[in-house]
Write an enzyme that holds these catalytic residues in place. Sequence first.
Site, PDB file in Angstrom:
ATOM      1  N   ALA A  40       2.792   7.033   4.797  1.00  0.00           N
ATOM      2  CA  ALA A  40       3.656   5.554   4.785  1.00  0.00           C
ATOM      3  C   ALA A  40       3.230   4.868   3.636  1.00  0.00           C
ATOM      4  O   ALA A  40       2.415   4.669   3.047  1.00  0.00           O
ATOM      5  CB  ALA A  40       3.268   4.907   6.277  1.00  0.00           C
ATOM      6  N   ASN A  41       4.534   3.882   3.225  1.00  0.00           N
ATOM      7  CA  ASN A  41       4.222   3.056   2.503  1.00  0.00           C
ATOM      8  C   ASN A  41       4.433   1.621   3.295  1.00  0.00           C
ATOM      9  O   ASN A  41       5.280   1.565   4.008  1.00  0.00           O
ATOM     10  CB  ASN A  41       5.463   3.007   1.625  1.00  0.00           C
ATOM     11  CG  ASN A  41       5.375   4.325   0.571  1.00  0.00           C
ATOM     12  OD1 ASN A  41       5.187   5.406   0.923  1.00  0.00           O
ATOM     13  ND2 ASN A  41       5.330   4.289  -0.781  1.00  0.00           N
ATOM     14  N   ASN A  64      -9.146   0.787   8.168  1.00  0.00           N
ATOM     15  CA  ASN A  64      -8.135   0.225   9.051  1.00  0.00           C
ATOM     16  C   ASN A  64      -8.483  -0.885   9.666  1.00  0.00           C
ATOM     17  O   ASN A  64      -8.084  -1.316  10.794  1.00  0.00           O
ATOM     18  CB  ASN A  64      -7.898   1.526  10.105  1.00  0.00           C
ATOM     19  CG  ASN A  64      -6.884   2.430   9.177  1.00  0.00           C
ATOM     20  OD1 ASN A  64      -6.103   2.128   8.339  1.00  0.00           O
ATOM     21  ND2 ASN A  64      -7.093   3.723   9.776  1.00  0.00           N
ATOM     22  N   ASP A  81      -8.718   6.399  14.652  1.00  0.00           N
ATOM     23  CA  ASP A  81      -8.892   6.514  12.862  1.00  0.00           C
ATOM     24  C   ASP A  81      -9.592   5.436  12.495  1.00  0.00           C
ATOM     25  O   ASP A  81      -9.084   4.681  11.697  1.00  0.00           O
ATOM     26  CB  ASP A  81      -7.627   6.801  12.332  1.00  0.00           C
ATOM     27  CG  ASP A  81      -7.720   7.125  10.967  1.00  0.00           C
ATOM     28  OD1 ASP A  81      -8.700   7.690  10.394  1.00  0.00           O
ATOM     29  OD2 ASP A  81      -6.704   7.097  10.021  1.00  0.00           O
ATOM     30  N   SER A 135       0.892  -1.326   0.080  1.00  0.00           N
ATOM     31  CA  SER A 135       0.056  -0.180  -0.125  1.00  0.00           C
ATOM     32  C   SER A 135       0.959   1.325   0.086  1.00  0.00           C
ATOM     33  O   SER A 135       1.926   1.260   0.779  1.00  0.00           O
ATOM     34  CB  SER A 135      -0.883   0.002   1.242  1.00  0.00           C
ATOM     35  OG  SER A 135      -1.131   1.238   1.652  1.00  0.00           O
ATOM     36  N   GLY A 182       0.193   4.918   1.259  1.00  0.00           N
ATOM     37  CA  GLY A 182      -0.746   5.913   1.943  1.00  0.00           C
ATOM     38  C   GLY A 182      -0.252   7.078   1.816  1.00  0.00           C
ATOM     39  O   GLY A 182       0.763   7.414   1.064  1.00  0.00           O
ATOM     40  N   LYS A 183      -0.989   8.134   2.696  1.00  0.00           N
ATOM     41  CA  LYS A 183      -0.612   9.426   2.718  1.00  0.00           C
ATOM     42  C   LYS A 183       0.944   9.586   3.318  1.00  0.00           C
ATOM     43  O   LYS A 183       1.667  10.504   2.703  1.00  0.00           O
ATOM     44  CB  LYS A 183      -1.514  10.144   3.669  1.00  0.00           C
ATOM     45  CG  LYS A 183      -2.930  10.107   3.102  1.00  0.00           C
ATOM     46  CD  LYS A 183      -3.802  11.154   4.051  1.00  0.00           C
ATOM     47  CE  LYS A 183      -3.671  10.944   5.545  1.00  0.00           C
ATOM     48  NZ  LYS A 183      -4.225   9.528   5.994  1.00  0.00           N
ATOM     49  N   GLU A 193       3.930  -8.099  11.866  1.00  0.00           N
ATOM     50  CA  GLU A 193       3.508  -9.549  11.498  1.00  0.00           C
ATOM     51  C   GLU A 193       2.741  -9.225   9.985  1.00  0.00           C
ATOM     52  O   GLU A 193       1.832  -8.154  10.036  1.00  0.00           O
ATOM     53  CB  GLU A 193       2.545  -9.920  12.440  1.00  0.00           C
ATOM     54  CG  GLU A 193       1.750 -11.167  12.084  1.00  0.00           C
ATOM     55  CD  GLU A 193       0.825 -11.581  13.272  1.00  0.00           C
ATOM     56  OE1 GLU A 193       0.131 -12.645  12.792  1.00  0.00           O
ATOM     57  OE2 GLU A 193       0.836 -10.847  14.172  1.00  0.00           O
ATOM     58  N   ASP A 233      -3.069   0.031  11.988  1.00  0.00           N
ATOM     59  CA  ASP A 233      -2.859   1.769  11.808  1.00  0.00           C
ATOM     60  C   ASP A 233      -3.082   2.398  13.252  1.00  0.00           C
ATOM     61  O   ASP A 233      -4.049   3.129  13.203  1.00  0.00           O
ATOM     62  CB  ASP A 233      -3.847   2.208  10.589  1.00  0.00           C
ATOM     63  CG  ASP A 233      -3.278   3.402   9.900  1.00  0.00           C
ATOM     64  OD1 ASP A 233      -2.152   3.888  10.504  1.00  0.00           O
ATOM     65  OD2 ASP A 233      -3.819   3.982   9.082  1.00  0.00           O
TER      66      ASP A 233
HETATM   67  N1  LIG Z   1       0.289  -6.408   8.982  1.00  0.00           N
HETATM   68  C1  LIG Z   1      -0.392  -6.051   7.756  1.00  0.00           C
HETATM   69  N2  LIG Z   1      -0.412  -7.189   6.865  1.00  0.00           N
HETATM   70  C2  LIG Z   1      -0.938  -6.900   5.616  1.00  0.00           C
HETATM   71  N3  LIG Z   1      -1.474  -5.662   5.107  1.00  0.00           N
HETATM   72  C3  LIG Z   1      -0.898  -4.681   5.761  1.00  0.00           C
HETATM   73  C4  LIG Z   1      -0.559  -4.694   7.100  1.00  0.00           C
HETATM   74  N4  LIG Z   1      -0.439  -3.517   7.709  1.00  0.00           N
HETATM   75  C5  LIG Z   1      -1.075  -2.685   6.747  1.00  0.00           C
HETATM   76  N5  LIG Z   1      -1.409  -3.079   5.405  1.00  0.00           N
HETATM   77  C6  LIG Z   1      -1.829  -2.951   4.559  1.00  0.00           C
HETATM   78  O1  LIG Z   1      -1.247  -1.571   4.162  1.00  0.00           O
HETATM   79  C7  LIG Z   1      -2.194  -0.591   3.940  1.00  0.00           C
HETATM   80  C8  LIG Z   1      -1.679   0.761   4.938  1.00  0.00           C
HETATM   81  O2  LIG Z   1      -1.614   0.468   6.181  1.00  0.00           O
HETATM   82  P1  LIG Z   1      -1.901   1.566   7.283  1.00  0.00           P
HETATM   83  O3  LIG Z   1      -3.196   1.735   7.447  1.00  0.00           O
HETATM   84  O4  LIG Z   1      -1.041   0.880   8.489  1.00  0.00           O
HETATM   85  O5  LIG Z   1      -1.051   2.770   6.798  1.00  0.00           O
HETATM   86  P2  LIG Z   1      -1.691   4.177   6.124  1.00  0.00           P
HETATM   87  O6  LIG Z   1      -3.183   4.055   6.291  1.00  0.00           O
HETATM   88  O7  LIG Z   1      -0.998   4.151   4.921  1.00  0.00           O
HETATM   89  O8  LIG Z   1      -1.032   5.172   7.093  1.00  0.00           O
HETATM   90  P3  LIG Z   1      -1.084   6.655   6.717  1.00  0.00           P
HETATM   91  O9  LIG Z   1      -2.462   6.916   6.335  1.00  0.00           O
HETATM   92  O10 LIG Z   1      -0.806   7.328   7.970  1.00  0.00           O
HETATM   93  O11 LIG Z   1      -0.097   6.826   5.649  1.00  0.00           O
HETATM   94  C9  LIG Z   1      -3.521  -1.227   4.935  1.00  0.00           C
HETATM   95  O12 LIG Z   1      -4.827  -0.586   4.365  1.00  0.00           O
HETATM   96  C10 LIG Z   1      -3.341  -2.486   4.528  1.00  0.00           C
HETATM   97  O13 LIG Z   1      -4.145  -2.867   3.079  1.00  0.00           O
HETATM   98 MG   LIG Z   2      -4.400   3.335   6.893  1.00  0.00          MG
END
Ligand SMILES: Nc1ncnc2c1ncn2[C@@H]1O[C@H](COP(=O)(O)OP(=O)(O)OP(=O)(O)O)[C@@H](O)[C@H]1O
Ligand SMILES: [Mg+2]
Length: 259
Positions: free
Chosen positions: A67-68, A201, A196, A62, A64-65, A151, A213
Amino acid sequence: MDDENPRVAKADAEVQKLISRKRTKDADDRKVSSEIFDKATLQVLYKLANQGHLDVLNGAISTGKEANVLKGIKEDGSIVAVKIYRIATSDFKKMQYYIAGDPRFNVRSSNKRQLINNWVNKEFRNLTRLKDAGVNVPEAITSLNNVLIIEFIGDEDGNPAPTVKNLPPQDPAHFYEQLVEQMDRFINKANLIHGDLSSYNILNFDEKPVIIDVSQSVVRDHIIANELLARDIKNISFEFSKMGVDTSIEDLTNRLIKD
Ligand SMILES: Nc1ncnc2c1ncn2[C@@H]1O[C@H](COP(=O)(O)OP(=O)(O)OP(=O)(O)O)[C@@H](O)[C@H]1O
Ligand SMILES: [Mg+2]
């Protein structure tokens, strides 16, 4: 030094491969890849590889805004999720605001890297605390600076579990009941507020909720805890009502807030 370690060299090659694959894509991707893999981040990844937490990085889960999330493969072939915060696009005002009111973080830093490190450390600690309270979250493995290794939630072929947004549950009422139990532990055992919480999430892992998240999650006596809790409750009751579950803000509030 680091560069001579064969495992690091391999990780480096993979990162380079990842970057070069991205480079052939559009300009937006190019921007993202150069943002995540700045020199400091590469060094952190090398260090984690050296510590045996990671062998190769194998593709994006993924973007995101802030983080990757990438898939990491360990030497034994097992998969981990690698969340990399981008220095360039992080919301420092928000981070400062959330961290300032948290008694666990007695810091008032205006240094951006320091703030990100605290933010990542907060996510790590929140995950550990939630796991200890029996909440279904990914296990926190390690964190270093702007990189968090957790994990991997997904199947044995390496397919990540979809979010509830992407794959709504087959039996929303049953899923909702499981989720309320998770939220109850989150709030009343771990004493944290997610902050959030929504279908974005929550992963749908074989029809079981896994909450993710949690970097912004705050302790219950944080000054903004009630405001965040109200928003979480509103989001979840709204989203599950839309899926046909018999719930409301009042109902969910009564089930979660007992004092
Ligand atoms: N442990 C994990 N195992 C599998 N997929 C994950 C895991 N953690 C996150 N993901 C995938 O990555 C995506 C983004 O993760 P997360 O929601 O933690 O960060 P984010 O929304 O990008 O954070 P931000 O919005 O602050 O940039 C999730 O929607 C999910 O699809
Ligand atoms: Mg998220």
